[in-house]
Scaffold this active site. Sequence first.
Site, mmCIF file in Angstrom:
data_model
loop_
_atom_site.group_PDB
_atom_site.id
_atom_site.type_symbol
_atom_site.label_atom_id
_atom_site.label_comp_id
_atom_site.label_asym_id
_atom_site.label_seq_id
_atom_site.Cartn_x
_atom_site.Cartn_y
_atom_site.Cartn_z
ATOM 1 N N TYR A 148 15.287 11.765 2.209
ATOM 2 C CA TYR A 148 16.610 12.305 1.908
ATOM 3 C C TYR A 148 17.045 11.832 0.524
ATOM 4 O O TYR A 148 16.905 10.650 0.193
ATOM 5 C CB TYR A 148 17.644 11.841 2.949
ATOM 6 C CG TYR A 148 17.421 12.425 4.322
ATOM 7 C CD1 TYR A 148 17.979 13.649 4.684
ATOM 8 C CD2 TYR A 148 16.632 11.756 5.261
ATOM 9 C CE1 TYR A 148 17.764 14.192 5.949
ATOM 10 C CE2 TYR A 148 16.413 12.295 6.520
ATOM 11 C CZ TYR A 148 16.982 13.509 6.862
ATOM 12 O OH TYR A 148 16.762 14.049 8.100
ATOM 13 N N SER A 149 17.579 12.763 -0.277
ATOM 14 C CA SER A 149 18.118 12.396 -1.581
ATOM 15 C C SER A 149 19.331 11.497 -1.392
ATOM 16 O O SER A 149 20.189 11.759 -0.543
ATOM 17 C CB SER A 149 18.538 13.645 -2.356
ATOM 18 O OG SER A 149 17.424 14.463 -2.635
ATOM 19 N N CYS A 325 18.423 21.087 -7.193
ATOM 20 C CA CYS A 325 18.146 20.491 -5.888
ATOM 21 C C CYS A 325 18.722 21.386 -4.793
ATOM 22 O O CYS A 325 19.896 21.762 -4.844
ATOM 23 C CB CYS A 325 18.752 19.091 -5.792
ATOM 24 S SG CYS A 325 18.249 18.178 -4.315
ATOM 25 N N GLU A 365 13.810 19.642 -7.472
ATOM 26 C CA GLU A 365 13.530 19.045 -6.172
ATOM 27 C C GLU A 365 14.075 20.009 -5.127
ATOM 28 O O GLU A 365 15.252 19.985 -4.790
ATOM 29 C CB GLU A 365 14.198 17.672 -6.051
ATOM 30 C CG GLU A 365 13.706 16.839 -4.901
ATOM 31 C CD GLU A 365 14.214 15.400 -4.973
ATOM 32 O OE1 GLU A 365 15.355 15.152 -4.527
ATOM 33 O OE2 GLU A 365 13.491 14.549 -5.502
ATOM 34 N N TYR A 367 13.340 22.543 -1.403
ATOM 35 C CA TYR A 367 12.697 22.513 -0.094
ATOM 36 C C TYR A 367 12.833 23.844 0.605
ATOM 37 O O TYR A 367 13.605 24.698 0.164
ATOM 38 C CB TYR A 367 13.303 21.391 0.763
ATOM 39 C CG TYR A 367 14.807 21.323 0.710
ATOM 40 C CD1 TYR A 367 15.586 22.136 1.507
ATOM 41 C CD2 TYR A 367 15.449 20.442 -0.180
ATOM 42 C CE1 TYR A 367 16.969 22.074 1.457
ATOM 43 C CE2 TYR A 367 16.834 20.385 -0.245
ATOM 44 C CZ TYR A 367 17.584 21.200 0.575
ATOM 45 O OH TYR A 367 18.953 21.151 0.512
#
Length: 367
Positions: A148-149, A325, A365, A367
Amino acid sequence: MAAVTAAAVSLSSSSSPAAAAKAKAASPSSPCSHLQFLSLYPQRRRHGARAVRVQVSSTETAEADAVKKEKVSKKQDEGVVTNKYRPKEPYIGRCLSNARITGDDAPGETWHMVFSTEGEVPYREGQSIGIIADGEDKNGKPHKLRLYSIASSALGDFGDSKTVSLCVKRLVYTNDQGEIVKGVCSNFLCDLKPDAEVKITGPVGKEMLMPKDPNATIIMLATGTGIAPFRSFLWKMFFEEHEDYKYTGLAWLFLGVPTSDTLLYKEELEKMKEMAPENFRLDFAVSREQTNAAGEKMYIQTRMAEYKEELWELLKKDNTYVYMCGLKGMEKGIDDIMVDLAAKDGIDWMEYKKQLKKGEQWNVEVY
């Protein structure tokens, strides 16, 4: 504490990314308000200067032309710690607080949580930590970690460098068999109660570290919980004072969400804009509630398209950094905006983006 004087280092190359890309193109082959945290800041936080060690490499021979220069990063990477804690020996922190930060009408829940670290997990803005949920998987083995960021600055939400915060969306979905499936780690985290233990690994990552240049233009593109690393950036820029860092550039955040009830940290962001109107620009894209002039849904790339010429001019500068992100699909939407603009200047956008990546100015970054 003694003041620290930072030496300015020229990092420009012999040819700019724009020139390189242009040359390539010419070639035939080419529900909880986080104003509670703001109450900690009647004034900006002060933090003493940290000693910065500059490592200078020397040659093994006396011949100057044999010197092989080490690449100097443009990011704040001095002394960055990675993988201090691993899955077999994680750090055991405790949950200090856990609050839902999306409204009742939001499509799903997102929670902001703060864990104690007692200063033992020394992270930087832009890094991530791993979490190992309690219990075992169907094979009787410990659950695998999930990354997790980090959503807090290195000083943490309480300003004492002894906490780390996360922004987590609870994953719940229906599979093809009609069964409700709950994500193991996200539900574990969202259900944590104060004082509960949590297994932490890391910190990890250098891709999303902040630029060293305090006058840099930083364009931040986030969807949903992808806001996490940018909250860490922005707290350092606007809610804290550091003797060795004072942000004087332009920070521009684009945040894309489905509904207004999912606008994460809205009060904090608006407070920052109020505090630093010349240094912080803020644009929301609320896809289910907003449209552009053509009646199209307002996704993050749709909002950016309203400023496309201005953004392109910024992207041609040597001190502009893009950080992205969130959902993977948004990068293609941004490519679609920039291809034609770059072509007008005789530049191949995809080649130019490669040059930006090489120069640490395009950081992703997703996902």
